[in-house]
Design a protein around this motif. Structure first.
Motif, PDB file in Angstrom:
ATOM      1  N   VAL A 129       0.840  -1.200   0.000  1.00 42.78           N
ATOM      2  CA  VAL A 129       0.000   0.000   0.000  1.00 42.78           C
ATOM      3  C   VAL A 129       0.871   1.244   0.000  1.00 42.78           C
ATOM      4  CG1 VAL A 129      -1.720   1.324   1.299  1.00 42.78           C
ATOM      5  CG2 VAL A 129      -1.863  -1.158   1.255  1.00 42.78           C
ATOM      6  N   ILE A 130       0.470   2.236  -0.799  1.00 44.15           N
ATOM      7  CA  ILE A 130       0.998   3.592  -0.665  1.00 44.15           C
ATOM      8  C   ILE A 130      -0.159   4.466  -0.196  1.00 44.15           C
ATOM      9  CG2 ILE A 130       1.904   5.621  -1.854  1.00 44.15           C
ATOM     10  CD1 ILE A 130       3.355   3.809  -3.757  1.00 44.15           C
ATOM     11  N   GLN A 131       0.008   5.084   0.939  1.00 42.48           N
ATOM     12  CA  GLN A 131      -1.024   5.974   1.471  1.00 42.48           C
ATOM     13  C   GLN A 131      -0.541   7.417   1.349  1.00 42.48           C
ATOM     14  OE1 GLN A 131      -1.475   6.598   5.688  1.00 42.48           O
ATOM     15  NE2 GLN A 131      -3.686   6.335   5.572  1.00 42.48           N
ATOM     16  N   ILE A 132      -1.316   8.234   0.635  1.00 44.09           N
ATOM     17  CA  ILE A 132      -1.020   9.666   0.535  1.00 44.09           C
ATOM     18  C   ILE A 132      -1.852  10.379   1.583  1.00 44.09           C
ATOM     19  CG2 ILE A 132      -0.940  11.653  -1.006  1.00 44.09           C
ATOM     20  CD1 ILE A 132       0.777   9.323  -1.954  1.00 44.09           C
ATOM     21  N   PHE A 133      -1.204  10.973   2.558  1.00 42.10           N
ATOM     22  CA  PHE A 133      -1.908  11.625   3.666  1.00 42.10           C
ATOM     23  C   PHE A 133      -1.697  13.132   3.589  1.00 42.10           C
ATOM     24  CE2 PHE A 133      -2.177  12.473   8.437  1.00 42.10           C
ATOM     25  CZ  PHE A 133      -3.551  12.635   8.375  1.00 42.10           C
TER      26      PHE A 133
ATOM     27  N   LEU B  90       8.207  -0.061  -2.839  1.00 40.09           N
ATOM     28  CA  LEU B  90       7.285  -1.173  -3.048  1.00 40.09           C
ATOM     29  C   LEU B  90       7.901  -2.236  -3.937  1.00 40.09           C
ATOM     30  CD1 LEU B  90       5.118   0.552  -1.652  1.00 40.09           C
ATOM     31  CD2 LEU B  90       3.528  -0.155  -3.430  1.00 40.09           C
ATOM     32  N   GLU B  91       8.638  -1.803  -4.937  1.00 37.81           N
ATOM     33  CA  GLU B  91       9.302  -2.757  -5.831  1.00 37.81           C
ATOM     34  C   GLU B  91      10.286  -3.642  -5.078  1.00 37.81           C
ATOM     35  OE1 GLU B  91       9.312  -0.237 -10.023  1.00 37.81           O
ATOM     36  OE2 GLU B  91      11.054  -0.172  -8.708  1.00 37.81           O
TER      37      GLU B  91
ATOM     38  N   GLY C 205       9.885  -4.619  -1.960  1.00 37.33           N
ATOM     39  CA  GLY C 205       9.229  -5.469  -0.970  1.00 37.33           C
ATOM     40  C   GLY C 205       8.735  -4.774   0.270  1.00 37.33           C
ATOM     41  N   VAL C 206       8.825  -3.438   0.351  1.00 44.61           N
ATOM     42  CA  VAL C 206       8.258  -2.737   1.502  1.00 44.61           C
ATOM     43  C   VAL C 206       6.747  -2.901   1.479  1.00 44.61           C
ATOM     44  CG1 VAL C 206       7.948  -0.481   2.596  1.00 44.61           C
ATOM     45  CG2 VAL C 206      10.164  -1.108   1.640  1.00 44.61           C
ATOM     46  N   ARG C 207       6.176  -3.187   2.618  1.00 46.65           N
ATOM     47  CA  ARG C 207       4.753  -3.509   2.699  1.00 46.65           C
ATOM     48  C   ARG C 207       3.869  -2.259   2.643  1.00 46.65           C
ATOM     49  NH1 ARG C 207       2.217  -8.262   2.166  1.00 46.65           N
ATOM     50  NH2 ARG C 207       3.610  -9.305   3.637  1.00 46.65           N
ATOM     51  N   PHE C 208       4.230  -1.213   3.377  1.00 47.62           N
ATOM     52  CA  PHE C 208       3.365  -0.038   3.518  1.00 47.62           C
ATOM     53  C   PHE C 208       4.231   1.226   3.501  1.00 47.62           C
ATOM     54  CE2 PHE C 208       0.823   3.162   5.609  1.00 47.62           C
ATOM     55  CZ  PHE C 208      -0.498   2.839   5.334  1.00 47.62           C
ATOM     56  N   VAL C 209       3.890   2.164   2.627  1.00 47.79           N
ATOM     57  CA  VAL C 209       4.593   3.452   2.556  1.00 47.79           C
ATOM     58  C   VAL C 209       3.572   4.565   2.725  1.00 47.79           C
ATOM     59  CG1 VAL C 209       6.052   4.995   1.207  1.00 47.79           C
ATOM     60  CG2 VAL C 209       6.349   2.511   1.004  1.00 47.79           C
ATOM     61  N   GLN C 210       3.795   5.408   3.710  1.00 51.42           N
ATOM     62  CA  GLN C 210       2.948   6.577   3.908  1.00 51.42           C
ATOM     63  C   GLN C 210       3.698   7.809   3.419  1.00 51.42           C
ATOM     64  OE1 GLN C 210       2.218   8.296   7.892  1.00 51.42           O
ATOM     65  NE2 GLN C 210       0.029   8.220   7.429  1.00 51.42           N
ATOM     66  N   VAL C 211       3.132   8.479   2.425  1.00 50.33           N
ATOM     67  CA  VAL C 211       3.710   9.706   1.888  1.00 50.33           C
ATOM     68  C   VAL C 211       2.886  10.869   2.439  1.00 50.33           C
ATOM     69  CG1 VAL C 211       4.357  10.987  -0.178  1.00 50.33           C
ATOM     70  CG2 VAL C 211       4.402   8.482  -0.203  1.00 50.33           C
ATOM     71  N   ILE C 212       3.514  11.726   3.211  1.00 52.85           N
ATOM     72  CA  ILE C 212       2.806  12.829   3.860  1.00 52.85           C
ATOM     73  C   ILE C 212       2.975  14.099   3.041  1.00 52.85           C
ATOM     74  CG2 ILE C 212       2.621  14.229   5.946  1.00 52.85           C
ATOM     75  CD1 ILE C 212       3.579  11.856   7.547  1.00 52.85           C
ATOM     76  N   HIS C 213       1.849  14.746   2.738  1.00 48.99           N
ATOM     77  CA  HIS C 213       1.880  16.027   2.038  1.00 48.99           C
ATOM     78  C   HIS C 213       1.372  17.099   2.993  1.00 48.99           C
ATOM     79  CE1 HIS C 213       0.415  19.142  -0.927  1.00 48.99           C
ATOM     80  NE2 HIS C 213       1.684  18.959  -1.253  1.00 48.99           N
TER      81      HIS C 213
END
Length: 388
Positions: free
Chosen positions: A55-59, A312-313, A315-323
């Motif tokens: 998952v990539i979460q854009i917050f 993600l490529e 193998g990281v499971r979850f990345v939160q990108v904060i804006h």
């Protein structure tokens, strides 16, 4: 005899118990190897096979106004400047509610879905057929900090695990050389509360997010300073390991030290993996332009979006990108109370193109793209909305 008690020494009990647990663990590992599962696909036991792999979460900190972006409200134009009536008591964060206000941004429909999008987001507007819009979300607080907690954890109070920590806990790691849960803060500044936004709460500390820095060295002090020999470093690590073992003996059940030790071990492994991930030399110039790395306004956030894809490529499971950063002035987040036109125009300019680049097939790389099957990998783009 019925009343005869079987005498077992403590030594035998501990040996039998340890052997039994070891046999269980060995059986689990042998089963996975027999199935031919690679290490990154081996996950903890769950009731159902996990479908979402990453998952990539854009917050967006501060609150994107939904009625000025994706949630078209034509009746606001009809009642612009009027007082809202017939809705009972209006509970605002502070002061008296103002007059109704139409959106200052023009809306039009895009894609085969006919989704309405405002003029703020021309690049994302071209990707609407690849986005799922949920217009039923609501918050339990209109105050920034509790609302931020609510978005990350589902609770308005701090101390609860965030989404990335839950995925780390429930699904496990897909790699050995990178964290399971990575956070990429806004290059302009950290969000209010800092690390509390990616906390593991009451879960073991190993599941908390690992925040990367900005610039060419996102993880400071990753490599030993020059002048430190391998022998000296080995001696220091052996001494540190002794201190850690003694602390663990004196503080049984404390997961904080275990997490710290794991972070050091991971840092050693990342010395070889991180340079490959953060180096964009393998990316084409067209891809860099797609993410907005060629303009000063979008370069910072664009770099984080591209880095998220590359993580993600690997193998990281979850990345939160904060804006968005902390609240206050000057505004570096989506808090547009004073002037929504100036604020949202500025923030949208930073976010629109890089985020659209992340959604486009030519910008997805090998990270997988959501095409209707959750097995292909899922990107969840989350917005904290409802500021107005």
């Amino acid at each position: 005899m019925e009343n005869e008690t079987l005498a077992v020494s403590r030594r035998d009990l501990l040996a039998t118990s340890a052997g039994g647990l070891g046999a269980i663990a060995l059986a689990c590992l042998l089963k996975e190897e027999a199935q031919g599962l690679p290490l990154q696909e081996r996950t903890p036991g769950t009731h159902f096979p996990p479908k979402a792999k990453r998952v990539i979460q854009i917050f967006c900190m501060g609150g994107v106004s939904h009625i000025d972006t994706f949630d078209y409200k034509p009746d606001l134009a009809k009642h612009d400047g009027e007082t809202l009536t017939g809705k009972g008591k209006i509970d605002t964060f502070f002061g008296q509610p103002g007059k109704l206000m139409k959106s200052p941004f023009a809306f039009r429909q895009y894609g085969q879905s006919g989704q309405w999008v405002s003029s703020l987001l021309p690049h994302l507007a071209e990707c609407v057929d690849d986005i799922t819009f949920l217009h039923s979300l609501s918050s339990k607080s209109s105050n920034h900090t509790p609302a931020t907690f609510f978005m990350n954890t589902g609770f308005t109070m701090n101390g609860f695990p965030c989404l990335g920590a839950w995925l780390s806990y429930g699904l496990g790691s897909r790699n050995q050389n990178l964290p399971t849960f990575v956070v990429l803060p806004d290059p302009r500044g950290l969000p209010a509360g800092g690390a509390i936004n990616w906390t593991s709460g009451f879960l073991p500390a190993t599941h908390q997010g690992v925040a990367f820095g900005n610039g060419k060295e996102p993880i400071p002090d990753l490599f030993p300073p020059s002048g430190i020999s391998a022998k000296q470093r080995s001696t220091e690590m052996e001494f540190l390991s002794g201190l850690n073992r003694e602390f663990s003996r004196q503080n049984p059940g404390d997961s904080t030290l275990t997490a710290r030790i794991r972070s050091y071990e991971l840092a050693a492994q990342m010395q070889s993996s991180i340079p490959e991930v953060i180096g964009f030399d393998s990316e084409t110039e067209a891809t860099k332009r797609l993410y907005g790395l060629d303009t000063s306004e979008t370069a910072g956030f664009g770099r984080n979006c591209l880095l998220a894809r590359r993580l993600l490529e690997k193998g990281v499971r979850f990345v939160q990108v904060i804006h968005g950063g902390a609240f206050g002035s000057p505004r570096i987040n989506w808090d547009g109370h004073e002037d929504v036109v100036e604020n949202h125009t500025k923030q949208a300019l930073v976010m629109d193109k890089p985020l659209a680049g992340l959604l486009r097939p030519e910008g997805a790389g090998n990270a997988g793209r959501y095409t209707g099957s959750l097995d292909d990998g899922v990107r969840a783009h989350s917005y904290y909305t409802g500021d107005r």
